[in-house]
Design an enzyme around this catalytic site. Structure first.
Site, PDB file in Angstrom:
ATOM      1  N   SER A 129      50.913  36.374  41.987  1.00  0.00           N
ATOM      2  CA  SER A 129      50.010  36.551  43.125  1.00  0.00           C
ATOM      3  C   SER A 129      50.174  37.891  43.823  1.00  0.00           C
ATOM      4  O   SER A 129      50.299  37.955  45.055  1.00  0.00           O
ATOM      5  CB  SER A 129      50.179  35.432  44.146  1.00  0.00           C
ATOM      6  OG  SER A 129      49.612  34.285  43.651  1.00  0.00           O
ATOM      7  N   ASP A 175      48.525  30.634  47.494  1.00  0.00           N
ATOM      8  CA  ASP A 175      49.177  31.934  47.324  1.00  0.00           C
ATOM      9  C   ASP A 175      49.410  32.608  48.682  1.00  0.00           C
ATOM     10  O   ASP A 175      50.480  33.164  48.946  1.00  0.00           O
ATOM     11  CB  ASP A 175      48.331  32.844  46.423  1.00  0.00           C
ATOM     12  CG  ASP A 175      47.970  32.158  45.112  1.00  0.00           C
ATOM     13  OD1 ASP A 175      48.685  31.208  44.733  1.00  0.00           O
ATOM     14  OD2 ASP A 175      46.979  32.545  44.477  1.00  0.00           O
TER      15      ASP A 175
END
Ligand code: GLA
Length: 396
Positions: A129, A175
């Protein structure tokens, strides 16, 4: 400070490029997903962690009436208007910044422009991420510079909207929440219905390895969006079928899935089984962590991967090979794909004392098994602190 060398390089590059010092520097880390795959947008539960690598964003105001942002690794500049900026088609990394700034502009319209530059060390293509890290360090820096008040959930939703509207991926909030809420030595446990976040001690006896076999898969975002749609279709079916309220797959148990799955298209039924099973695994995992049973917690990671492989079909041969190898390596407690899937990396839970030998064993067994010069890159991950302002001259 964590990742000091990256910070020093960014500040030096910022000064050389813009001819002034930054007024604010923020930091946001990448994340690993430990348990609870594709549960976030199904309003379920996830264990994740912020990692020990991340991205810094340096910023100062300008008088140009527009924003300028530079990717510190490429030294490419993109400029965009203070309001109403559209996604760009080249230098698409800028969309994460532009989308985030657009979200903040809705809270407090920007009246003066900024000069920004970012630099990070989140390995790209590992499924860690790096995009959420960029969104969240952008958000932190812009909020600090312009005195914008926004809580964690608001910032996470702004990052998510940037992914949806500027980068074309219908992701959940995992995320961004992980990047914002991580803590040293802790897992982040999030309930994606209430958005309640807790941190849970994982203890010093275990750590994580991220194993990237460099699987190249096209249509990743398209596949993610298709999986999401199947889950939403299944939730609508269960809402009509079950006698209690169902607004998302979070409301369906594995027993209910088993009893009613034949009313669904078989592929949609299999897709639904994955987040439903994952929710149950996260809740079981929380009790196991509480009891200090890391071996049984690790087994849940293997079960999670099996569900990805068979039911959700978001794994691939390379990731399956890594998990199969990890099962045979001494000291490994569990392994599963981490994040969206269709490539990316396997996260391995390992006894800390065995981490180094296990990393080497996985890499060499992968090269031997696959042959043809194939490699699996392994890096050790330390659950670490979440996003913060690391430098500021702004008086509040
Ligand atoms: C990606 C998405 C997250 C989450 C995971 C799968 O990382 O960005 O929102 O859905 O996949 O759990």
């Amino acid at each position: 400070m964590i990742n000091q060398a990256v910070y020093d390089k960014l500040v030096a590059q910022f000064e050389a490029y813009f001819g002034k010092k930054p007024e604010v520097v923020s930091y946001a880390p990448g994340r690993i997903e430990v348990l609870g795959n594709h549960t976030d947008y199904n309003e379920g539960f996830v264990f994740s962690a912020a990692i020990n690598s991340g991205t810094f964003f340096a910023i100062a105001p300008n008088t140009l009436g527009k924003n300028r942002v530079v990717a510190g690794d490429l030294m490419h500049e993109v400029s965009f208007p203070l309001s109403g900026a559209k996604p760009v088609k080249t230098d698409t990394w800028a969309n994460y910044v532009i989308g985030t700034v657009a979200g903040l502009d809705n809270i407090k319209p920007q009246t003066t422009g900024f000069d920004g530059m970012f630099l990070g060390n989140v390995p790209m293509g590992f499924g860690l991420s790096s995009s959420a890290a960029l969104e969240m360090c952008t958000a932190k820096a812009v909020c600090e510079l312009y005195g914008i008040q926004a809580d964690t959930v608001t910032l996470a939703k702004i990052g998510q909207a940037a992914e949806h509207d500027y980068a074309g991926c219908s992701c959940g909030l995992l995320d961004q929440i992980s990047s914002l809420c991580g803590a040293y030595g802790k897992l982040v446990k999030t309930d994606f219905r209430t958005l309640k976040v807790e941190t849970v001690d994982i203890g010093p006896d275990v750590c994580f390895l991220m194993c990237n076999p460099h699987a190249k898969h096209a249509l990743v975002d398209g596949q993610y969006n298709t999986r999401r749609k199947a889950c939403e279709d299944a939730a609508r079916f269960f809402a009509k079928t079950l006698s209690h309220p169902v607004t998302a797959l979070r409301d369906v148990s594995m027993a209910e899935w088993e009893a009613y799955k034949d009313g669904l298209d078989p592929v949609v039924a299999n897709r639904a089984a994955h987040p439903i099973g994952e929710d149950e695994r996260v809740l079981k995992g929380a009790a196991l962590l509480e009891a200090g049973d890391l071996a049984a917690f690790g087994q849940l990671l293997f079960d999670s991967h099996e569900s990805s492989r068979v039911m959700f079909e978001n794994s691939c041969k390379e990731l399956d090979d890594v998990v199969a190898i990890a099962r045979t390596v001494p000291g490994v407690l569990g392994a599963r794909l981490s994040g969206g899937g269709f490539g990316g990396s396997v996260v391995v839970l390992v006894n800390a004392r065995d981490a180094e030998t296990a990393a080497k064993a996985i890499a060499s067994a992968y090269a031997a098994k696959v042959g043809g010069g194939a490699t699996c890159e392994v890096s050790r991950i330390q659950p670490s602190q979440g996003a913060s302002i690391v430098y500021s001259t702004v008086a509040h």
